[in-house]
Design a protein around this motif. Structure first.
Motif, PDB file in Angstrom:
ATOM      1  N   TYR A  38      -4.489 141.181  14.330  1.00 11.89           N
ATOM      2  CA  TYR A  38      -5.670 141.598  13.311  1.00 11.89           C
ATOM      3  C   TYR A  38      -5.770 140.953  12.084  1.00 11.89           C
ATOM      4  CZ  TYR A  38      -8.375 144.814  10.652  1.00 11.89           C
ATOM      5  OH  TYR A  38      -9.345 145.396   9.703  1.00 11.89           O
ATOM      6  N   ARG A  56      -0.651 143.343  18.456  1.00  6.94           N
ATOM      7  CA  ARG A  56      -1.980 143.680  17.880  1.00  6.94           C
ATOM      8  C   ARG A  56      -1.960 143.623  16.425  1.00  6.94           C
ATOM      9  NH1 ARG A  56      -3.190 148.537  22.150  1.00  6.94           N
ATOM     10  NH2 ARG A  56      -3.183 147.163  23.890  1.00  6.94           N
ATOM     11  N   TYR A  57      -0.979 144.280  15.804  1.00 12.99           N
ATOM     12  CA  TYR A  57      -0.877 144.390  14.404  1.00 12.99           C
ATOM     13  C   TYR A  57      -0.777 143.020  13.592  1.00 12.99           C
ATOM     14  CZ  TYR A  57       1.261 146.077   9.844  1.00 12.99           C
ATOM     15  OH  TYR A  57       1.430 146.293   8.442  1.00 12.99           O
ATOM     16  N   CYS A  58      -0.103 142.021  14.153  1.00 13.69           N
ATOM     17  CA  CYS A  58      -0.038 140.624  13.856  1.00 13.69           C
ATOM     18  C   CYS A  58      -1.235 139.952  14.121  1.00 13.69           C
ATOM     19  CB  CYS A  58       0.950 139.977  14.303  1.00 13.69           C
ATOM     20  SG  CYS A  58       2.694 140.661  13.665  1.00 13.69           S
ATOM     21  N   ARG A  61       0.573 138.540   9.243  1.00 11.99           N
ATOM     22  CA  ARG A  61       1.738 139.514   8.459  1.00 11.99           C
ATOM     23  C   ARG A  61       2.837 138.936   8.142  1.00 11.99           C
ATOM     24  NH1 ARG A  61      -1.419 144.299   7.799  1.00 11.99           N
ATOM     25  NH2 ARG A  61      -2.776 144.577   9.747  1.00 11.99           N
ATOM     26  N   LEU A  82       2.962 145.942  17.848  1.00 11.88           N
ATOM     27  CA  LEU A  82       3.267 144.969  16.667  1.00 11.88           C
ATOM     28  C   LEU A  82       2.322 143.634  16.965  1.00 11.88           C
ATOM     29  CD1 LEU A  82       4.975 145.264  14.337  1.00 11.88           C
ATOM     30  CD2 LEU A  82       5.142 147.105  15.847  1.00 11.88           C
ATOM     31  N   LYS A 105       6.411 148.565   9.337  1.00 14.15           N
ATOM     32  CA  LYS A 105       5.664 149.148  10.489  1.00 14.15           C
ATOM     33  C   LYS A 105       6.796 149.533  11.436  1.00 14.15           C
ATOM     34  CE  LYS A 105       1.545 149.829  12.113  1.00 14.15           C
ATOM     35  NZ  LYS A 105       0.923 150.779  11.357  1.00 14.15           N
TER      36      LYS A 105
END
Length: 159
Positions: free
Chosen positions: A23, A19-21, A26, A17, A34
């Protein structure tokens, strides 16, 4: 072909998460979705979201500003459409107002005039009223305010 994992530890999910944020910005709703897709239990979700907030991976004000810049700058959306999209994502009025501060009024008006000019030249309708209606509806669908649309398109129809 690699299959998606069905279970994650809290630590693994936290790293994913983060890494997801990193990128792209969010909002809470995207992160929660997610986490649900990853089948993380409720207590784990809360712990991960708290970690993301404390370490500034998740920041709704920053998300709103980034979202507004992208939608009005690249997609030429109007305030009405941007606000509706942000509300769908659960963004607060305060953060929406903060995001709208990112809008440069000159660029906003330029986008509206540019869209109106391009669409006006593409409409093949010969009836002036119907042509005006099509142009108006197109700009309204892009999310521009009624009074601004009328101010911009009225000069095209001063017959």
């Amino acid at each position: 072909m690699e299959r998606k994992r069905l279970t994650y530890t809290i630590e693994e999910a936290t790293i994913l998460l983060e890494r997801y944020c990193v990128y792209q910005d969010r909002c809470h709703a995207e992160v929660e979705q997610k986490l649900r897709e990853m089948h993380i239990i409720q207590e784990g979700q809360e712990k991960i979201i708290l970690h993301l907030l404390e370490n500034n991976f998740l920041n709704e004000e920053r998300f709103a500003k980034s979202f507004v810049r992208g939608k009005y700058g690249q997609k030429a959306w109007g305030r009405v459409k941007i606000k509706a999209a942000l509300k769908l994502k659960g963004i607060s009025e305060r953060n929406i107002a903060s995001g709208f501060k990112e809008i440069d009024e000159d660029v906003y008006l330029y986008n509206l005039k540019n869209l109106a000019n391009k669409k006006y030249n593409l409409i093949t309708e010969s009836n002036s009223y119907q042509k005006r209606q099509k142009l108006y509806l197109f700009l309204a669908q892009k999310g521009y305010e009624q009074d601004m649309i009328n101010d911009v398109i009225n000069p095209y129809f001063l017959d």
